[in-house]
Design a protein around this motif. Structure first.
Motif, short mmCIF file in Angstrom:
data_model
loop_
_atom_site.label_atom_id
_atom_site.label_comp_id
_atom_site.label_asym_id
_atom_site.label_seq_id
_atom_site.Cartn_x
_atom_site.Cartn_y
_atom_site.Cartn_z
N SER A 1 0.82 -1.21 0.00
CA SER A 1 0.00 0.00 0.00
C SER A 1 0.86 1.27 0.00
CB SER A 1 -0.96 0.01 1.17
OG SER A 1 -0.26 0.02 2.39
N SER B 1 2.32 1.72 -3.47
CA SER B 1 1.24 2.12 -4.38
C SER B 1 0.89 3.59 -4.19
CB SER B 1 0.02 1.23 -4.14
OG SER B 1 -1.03 1.61 -4.98
N SER B 2 0.80 4.03 -2.95
CA SER B 2 0.49 5.43 -2.66
C SER B 2 1.59 6.36 -3.17
CB SER B 2 0.30 5.64 -1.17
OG SER B 2 -0.78 4.90 -0.70
N PHE C 1 3.68 5.75 -5.66
CA PHE C 1 3.64 5.75 -7.12
C PHE C 1 2.52 6.65 -7.63
CE2 PHE C 1 2.00 3.97 -11.11
CZ PHE C 1 3.14 4.10 -11.89
N ILE C 2 1.35 6.57 -7.03
CA ILE C 2 0.22 7.41 -7.45
C ILE C 2 0.54 8.88 -7.23
CG2 ILE C 2 -2.17 8.01 -6.88
CD1 ILE C 2 -2.60 4.96 -6.38
N ILE D 1 3.15 10.01 -9.94
CA ILE D 1 2.52 10.17 -11.26
C ILE D 1 1.67 11.43 -11.28
CG2 ILE D 1 0.82 9.17 -12.85
CD1 ILE D 1 3.59 7.86 -12.94
N GLY D 2 0.94 11.69 -10.21
CA GLY D 2 0.12 12.90 -10.15
C GLY D 2 0.96 14.17 -10.19
N LYS E 1 2.43 14.59 -13.69
CA LYS E 1 1.40 14.96 -14.66
C LYS E 1 1.01 16.43 -14.52
CE LYS E 1 -2.65 13.12 -13.88
NZ LYS E 1 -3.83 12.23 -13.84
N SER F 1 -8.44 12.28 -14.36
CA SER F 1 -8.73 10.88 -14.61
C SER F 1 -9.97 10.48 -13.83
CB SER F 1 -7.55 10.02 -14.18
OG SER F 1 -7.27 10.21 -12.84
N LYS G 1 -12.45 7.49 -12.17
CA LYS G 1 -12.16 6.34 -11.35
C LYS G 1 -12.14 5.10 -12.23
CE LYS G 1 -12.06 8.54 -7.48
NZ LYS G 1 -10.85 8.74 -6.77
#
Length: 83
Positions: free
Chosen positions: A21, A24-25, A27-28, A31-32, A35, A78, A80
């Motif tokens: 987790s 994953s957090s 990485f998100i 990416i945000g 971007k 993006s 969901k």
């Protein structure tokens, strides 16, 4: 020293069983930031180029800046997804 490896230690790991987790957090978040940071950087660069080019204007650059941010927002937001 390191613990000695036992014959049954290769069975201790089960693929897909680790908690990811935090990765994953992270990485998100990365990416945000990449971007949205790229969008702001591109809009700022366009603003400065249009403002400081020969014959350019501040108003033209500001309009381009706002237009790029608005179009970029709708293009990059993006919805969901299932993953």
């Amino acid at each position: 020293m390191a613990d000695p490896h036992h014959a049954d230690s290769h069975d201790a790991y089960v693929r897909g069983s680790q908690e990811i987790s935090e990765q994953s957090s992270t990485f998100i978040a990365f990416i945000g930031m990449a971007k949205w940071g790229s969008l702001w950087l591109a809009a700022l660069l366009a603003f400065l180029v249009i403002w400081f080019q020969p014959g350019g204007s501040f108003i033209g650059g500001a309009i381009t800046f706002v237009a790029m941010l608005a179009i970029g927002y709708f293009a990059l937001k993006s919805g969901k997804t299932g993953h």
